[in-house]
Design an enzyme around this catalytic site. Sequence first.
Site, short mmCIF file in Angstrom:
data_model
loop_
_atom_site.label_atom_id
_atom_site.label_comp_id
_atom_site.label_asym_id
_atom_site.label_seq_id
_atom_site.Cartn_x
_atom_site.Cartn_y
_atom_site.Cartn_z
N GLY A 162 22.17 74.07 47.14
CA GLY A 162 21.48 74.93 46.20
C GLY A 162 20.88 74.11 45.08
O GLY A 162 21.25 72.94 44.87
N HIS A 195 24.32 76.88 36.02
CA HIS A 195 23.18 76.03 35.63
C HIS A 195 22.21 76.79 34.72
O HIS A 195 21.67 76.22 33.76
CB HIS A 195 22.40 75.56 36.86
N GLN A 229 17.11 71.92 37.08
CA GLN A 229 17.45 70.62 37.65
C GLN A 229 16.22 69.80 38.04
O GLN A 229 16.33 68.60 38.27
CB GLN A 229 18.37 70.78 38.89
N CYS A 276 27.79 68.54 42.39
CA CYS A 276 26.55 68.96 41.75
C CYS A 276 25.51 67.86 41.95
O CYS A 276 25.82 66.69 41.75
CB CYS A 276 26.79 69.19 40.25
N LEU A 277 24.30 68.25 42.35
CA LEU A 277 23.26 67.25 42.58
C LEU A 277 22.92 66.48 41.31
O LEU A 277 22.39 65.37 41.38
CB LEU A 277 22.00 67.91 43.15
N HIS A 280 27.87 78.55 40.93
CA HIS A 280 27.41 77.23 40.47
C HIS A 280 25.99 77.33 39.90
O HIS A 280 25.70 76.79 38.83
CB HIS A 280 27.48 76.23 41.62
N GLU A 281 25.11 78.02 40.63
CA GLU A 281 23.72 78.11 40.16
C GLU A 281 23.60 78.99 38.92
O GLU A 281 22.83 78.68 38.01
CB GLU A 281 22.80 78.63 41.29
ZN ZN Z 1 24.68 71.65 40.13
#
Ligand code: ZN
Length: 174
Positions: free
Chosen positions: A46, A139, A51, A93-94, A135-136
């Site tokens: 995701g 963000h 991001q 997390c990216l 998670h999103e």
């Molecule tokens: Zn993340």
Amino acid sequence: MAARPILLYGDPRLVAENRPVESFGRDLQDLLQEMCESCWAAPGLGLAAPQIGVNLRLAIVDLSVGKKPDDVVVIANPELVSSGGVRRIEEGCLSIPGLYATLARPLRVTVAAQDADGRRREIEADGTLAQAFCHELDHLDGILLPDRLRGLSRYLFLLRLRWARRRWPAVREL
Ligand code: ZN
């Protein structure tokens, strides 16, 4: 559309305020395509718009990581309607590559959001999909993994993060 670089922990755009999505026209479709490409290239499950430096309340989740384009779930202006149960689970997390934290997430959630065309709907999710939505949503409120940790686990995560960041490209300090 090409993948855009994913911003790393410490970039102020990850914690900036995110505006609601108001227009569901061509620009948004292009942005969503870029978000998908960036997510798949990473690869990740995701991605939230901030991001890639776009401060909108917009995210995608794709548990197939690009294998099944129909699986992409777009959540614009999402809100958590309800949640149930709790489990402790590992999460990455990216924007914090290579590090994982164990944290508490609901087992089930119901999220209200608009899709890519602006249609409102409620999505019920459990397991990994529920975790990905949480998670999103975090963000979009500027909440990152360490913010979900307390005490010793937070301290140790931040220590590992400090080491990891030495190998990252330079980002402006918060
Ligand atoms: Zn993340």
